[in-house]
Design a protein around this motif. Structure first.
Motif, PDB file in Angstrom:
ATOM      1  N   LEU A 165       0.824  -1.201   0.000  1.00 45.41           N
ATOM      2  CA  LEU A 165       0.000   0.000   0.000  1.00 45.41           C
ATOM      3  C   LEU A 165       0.865   1.261   0.000  1.00 45.41           C
ATOM      4  N   ALA A 166       1.918   1.242   0.810  1.00 42.92           N
ATOM      5  CA  ALA A 166       2.771   2.425   0.931  1.00 42.92           C
ATOM      6  C   ALA A 166       3.584   2.679  -0.326  1.00 42.92           C
ATOM      7  N   ARG A 167       3.947   1.613  -1.036  1.00 39.77           N
ATOM      8  CA  ARG A 167       4.808   1.775  -2.217  1.00 39.77           C
ATOM      9  C   ARG A 167       4.008   2.040  -3.485  1.00 39.77           C
ATOM     10  N   TRP A 168       2.840   1.427  -3.632  1.00 36.57           N
ATOM     11  CA  TRP A 168       2.134   1.498  -4.910  1.00 36.57           C
ATOM     12  C   TRP A 168       0.760   2.153  -4.833  1.00 36.57           C
ATOM     13  N   HIS A 169      -0.024   1.798  -3.834  1.00 35.59           N
ATOM     14  CA  HIS A 169      -1.420   2.237  -3.783  1.00 35.59           C
ATOM     15  C   HIS A 169      -1.561   3.714  -3.420  1.00 35.59           C
ATOM     16  N   ARG A 170      -1.071   4.078  -2.258  1.00 35.59           N
ATOM     17  CA  ARG A 170      -1.251   5.457  -1.797  1.00 35.59           C
ATOM     18  C   ARG A 170      -0.551   6.480  -2.686  1.00 35.59           C
ATOM     19  N   PRO A 171       0.667   6.204  -3.171  1.00 33.32           N
ATOM     20  CA  PRO A 171       1.313   7.211  -4.038  1.00 33.32           C
ATOM     21  C   PRO A 171       0.527   7.510  -5.311  1.00 33.32           C
ATOM     22  N   HIS A 172      -0.059   6.491  -5.939  1.00 34.48           N
ATOM     23  CA  HIS A 172      -0.828   6.747  -7.152  1.00 34.48           C
ATOM     24  C   HIS A 172      -2.030   7.636  -6.852  1.00 34.48           C
ATOM     25  N   ARG A 173      -2.746   7.316  -5.816  1.00 36.02           N
ATOM     26  CA  ARG A 173      -3.940   8.090  -5.486  1.00 36.02           C
ATOM     27  C   ARG A 173      -3.572   9.511  -5.065  1.00 36.02           C
ATOM     28  N   GLU A 174      -2.458   9.649  -4.368  1.00 40.30           N
ATOM     29  CA  GLU A 174      -2.025  10.983  -3.976  1.00 40.30           C
ATOM     30  C   GLU A 174      -1.574  11.794  -5.185  1.00 40.30           C
ATOM     31  N   ARG A 175      -0.893  11.158  -6.138  1.00 38.26           N
ATOM     32  CA  ARG A 175      -0.500  11.877  -7.356  1.00 38.26           C
ATOM     33  C   ARG A 175      -1.730  12.371  -8.105  1.00 38.26           C
ATOM     34  N   ALA A 176      -2.758  11.536  -8.164  1.00 36.11           N
ATOM     35  CA  ALA A 176      -3.991  11.954  -8.828  1.00 36.11           C
ATOM     36  C   ALA A 176      -4.627  13.126  -8.092  1.00 36.11           C
ATOM     37  N   ARG A 177      -4.676  13.047  -6.780  1.00 31.78           N
ATOM     38  CA  ARG A 177      -5.280  14.121  -5.986  1.00 31.78           C
ATOM     39  C   ARG A 177      -4.526  15.424  -6.179  1.00 31.78           C
ATOM     40  N   VAL A 178      -3.208  15.359  -6.141  1.00 34.84           N
ATOM     41  CA  VAL A 178      -2.392  16.567  -6.282  1.00 34.84           C
ATOM     42  C   VAL A 178      -2.545  17.168  -7.676  1.00 34.84           C
ATOM     43  N   ALA A 179      -2.550  16.306  -8.709  1.00 36.03           N
ATOM     44  CA  ALA A 179      -2.694  16.804 -10.081  1.00 36.03           C
ATOM     45  C   ALA A 179      -4.023  17.525 -10.258  1.00 36.03           C
ATOM     46  N   ILE A 180      -5.082  16.975  -9.705  1.00 34.90           N
ATOM     47  CA  ILE A 180      -6.405  17.591  -9.823  1.00 34.90           C
ATOM     48  C   ILE A 180      -6.463  18.890  -9.026  1.00 34.90           C
ATOM     49  N   ALA A 181      -5.926  18.872  -7.807  1.00 33.37           N
ATOM     50  CA  ALA A 181      -5.929  20.084  -6.982  1.00 33.37           C
ATOM     51  C   ALA A 181      -5.169  21.208  -7.671  1.00 33.37           C
ATOM     52  N   ARG A 182      -4.064  20.868  -8.306  1.00 35.89           N
ATOM     53  CA  ARG A 182      -3.258  21.876  -9.002  1.00 35.89           C
ATOM     54  C   ARG A 182      -4.056  22.514 -10.145  1.00 35.89           C
ATOM     55  N   GLU A 183      -4.776  21.679 -10.911  1.00 38.51           N
ATOM     56  CA  GLU A 183      -5.531  22.208 -12.041  1.00 38.51           C
ATOM     57  C   GLU A 183      -6.760  22.988 -11.581  1.00 38.51           C
ATOM     58  N   ILE A 184      -7.379  22.556 -10.497  1.00 37.78           N
ATOM     59  CA  ILE A 184      -8.503  23.314  -9.953  1.00 37.78           C
ATOM     60  C   ILE A 184      -8.048  24.704  -9.529  1.00 37.78           C
ATOM     61  N   ALA A 185      -6.877  24.772  -8.899  1.00 41.82           N
ATOM     62  CA  ALA A 185      -6.355  26.065  -8.446  1.00 41.82           C
ATOM     63  C   ALA A 185      -6.144  27.022  -9.613  1.00 41.82           C
ATOM     64  N   LYS A 186      -5.789  26.475 -10.777  1.00 43.12           N
ATOM     65  CA  LYS A 186      -5.517  27.315 -11.945  1.00 43.12           C
ATOM     66  C   LYS A 186      -6.743  27.559 -12.810  1.00 43.12           C
ATOM     67  N   HIS A 187      -7.619  26.533 -12.920  1.00 39.79           N
ATOM     68  CA  HIS A 187      -8.699  26.599 -13.893  1.00 39.79           C
ATOM     69  C   HIS A 187     -10.102  26.544 -13.279  1.00 39.79           C
ATOM     70  N   ARG A 188     -10.191  26.343 -11.968  1.00 39.31           N
ATOM     71  CA  ARG A 188     -11.450  26.357 -11.210  1.00 39.31           C
ATOM     72  C   ARG A 188     -12.282  25.079 -11.336  1.00 39.31           C
ATOM     73  N   PHE A 189     -12.284  24.436 -12.506  1.00 38.96           N
ATOM     74  CA  PHE A 189     -13.092  23.222 -12.655  1.00 38.96           C
ATOM     75  C   PHE A 189     -12.308  22.172 -13.430  1.00 38.96           C
ATOM     76  N   VAL A 190     -12.362  20.923 -12.936  1.00 42.89           N
ATOM     77  CA  VAL A 190     -11.649  19.807 -13.564  1.00 42.89           C
ATOM     78  C   VAL A 190     -12.632  18.708 -13.914  1.00 42.89           C
ATOM     79  N   LEU A 191     -12.515  18.217 -15.135  1.00 44.33           N
ATOM     80  CA  LEU A 191     -13.170  16.976 -15.537  1.00 44.33           C
ATOM     81  C   LEU A 191     -12.110  15.884 -15.515  1.00 44.33           C
TER      82      LEU A 191
END
Length: 248
Positions: free
Chosen positions: A98-124
């Motif tokens: 979980l620590a090596r594969w599962h959580r990092p992938h989900r966190e990368r997705a969360r961070v990528a979406i948060a970054r785009e929301i901050a710039k563009h307000r809405f993410v699909l």
């Protein structure tokens, strides 16, 4: 269309490959025959995800570790996050996975979406998957599935826009909502809905029938899918914008 201003697209792929990390090769040795099947990964999903991201200029978060090690599309408290080959591992070993594969992938997705929301307000967010055309002796009668939470207004609107765009493709594809799975069931998009406001995030799983993958028309199908997504995002420029950047 759902919004006058096109959203920012983010693409993820949770079951992109069947790679077995060296540390776990002995554990998964009995699963060797399954690695090349739908139980090992989602054939065609990573190829399509990469093409969507490249041609539409979207961030991509993808993984190629086999789902027989850990299912990145399941919550870590879901019993199905581990396969029958890894479920019997010790608690410490499961935690390592979980620590090596599962959580990092989900966190990368969360961070990528948060970054785009901050710039563009809405993410699909499109999470790209594929499904086997036959399961338990039953034929699945759709080319594409769009999985979403019908309680979320933006997701209802965007699935409708995507369905209409796919229906207008040169070779129309059979599209079903919340098929072959329910979009509100456990998955990466369900978790991300708890992280982001529905006014800034819509998460949809795009499920492609594996009968479309690997055949002579697969490249054309990918092209049509990319064009359709572009048209749904920005209908007035969608198809024109991909004609110049598409790969043959």
């Amino acid at each position: 269309m759902p919004r006058a201003r096109p959203p920012r697209l983010v693409v993820t792929c949770e079951h992109g490959g069947n790679r077995v990390p060296a540390r776990w090769r002995l554990v998964l040795a009995p699963a060797r025959a399954l690695l090349e099947t739908h139980r090992g990964f989602d054939p065609g999903a990573l190829e399509l995800a990469r093409r969507l991201a490249r041609q539409l200029g979207a961030p991509l978060v993808a993984a190629d570790v086999t789902r027989l090690l850990v299912d990145l599309n399941r919550h870590e408290r879901n019993r199905g996050v581990f396969s029958s080959f890894t479920r019997a591992l010790s608690r410490d070993e499961r935690e390592q996975i979980l620590a090596r594969w599962h959580r990092p992938h989900r966190e990368r997705a969360r961070v990528a979406i948060a970054r785009e929301i901050a710039k563009h307000r809405f993410v699909l967010h499109l999470a790209i998957h594929s499904f086997t055309p036959m399961l338990d002796g039953k034929q699945r009668n759709a080319d594409l599935g769009l999985l979403y939470d019908p309680r979320r207004v933006a997701e209802r609107a965007w699935t409708g826009a995507l369905r209409d765009a796919f229906a207008s493709a040169p070779a129309p594809l059979r599209v079903r909502f919340n098929y072959p799975y329910r979009g509100a069931s456990d998955g990466l998009t369900r978790w991300l809905r708890t992280e982001f406001d529905p006014r800034s995030y819509a998460g949809i799983e795009l499920e492609v029938n594996q009968a479309l993958v690997g055949v002579r028309s697969w490249r054309r199908t990918q092209r049509d899918l990319v064009d359709a997504v572009a048209a749904a995002l920005a209908p007035e420029v969608g198809r024109a914008s991909t004609k110049h950047g598409r790969s043959r």
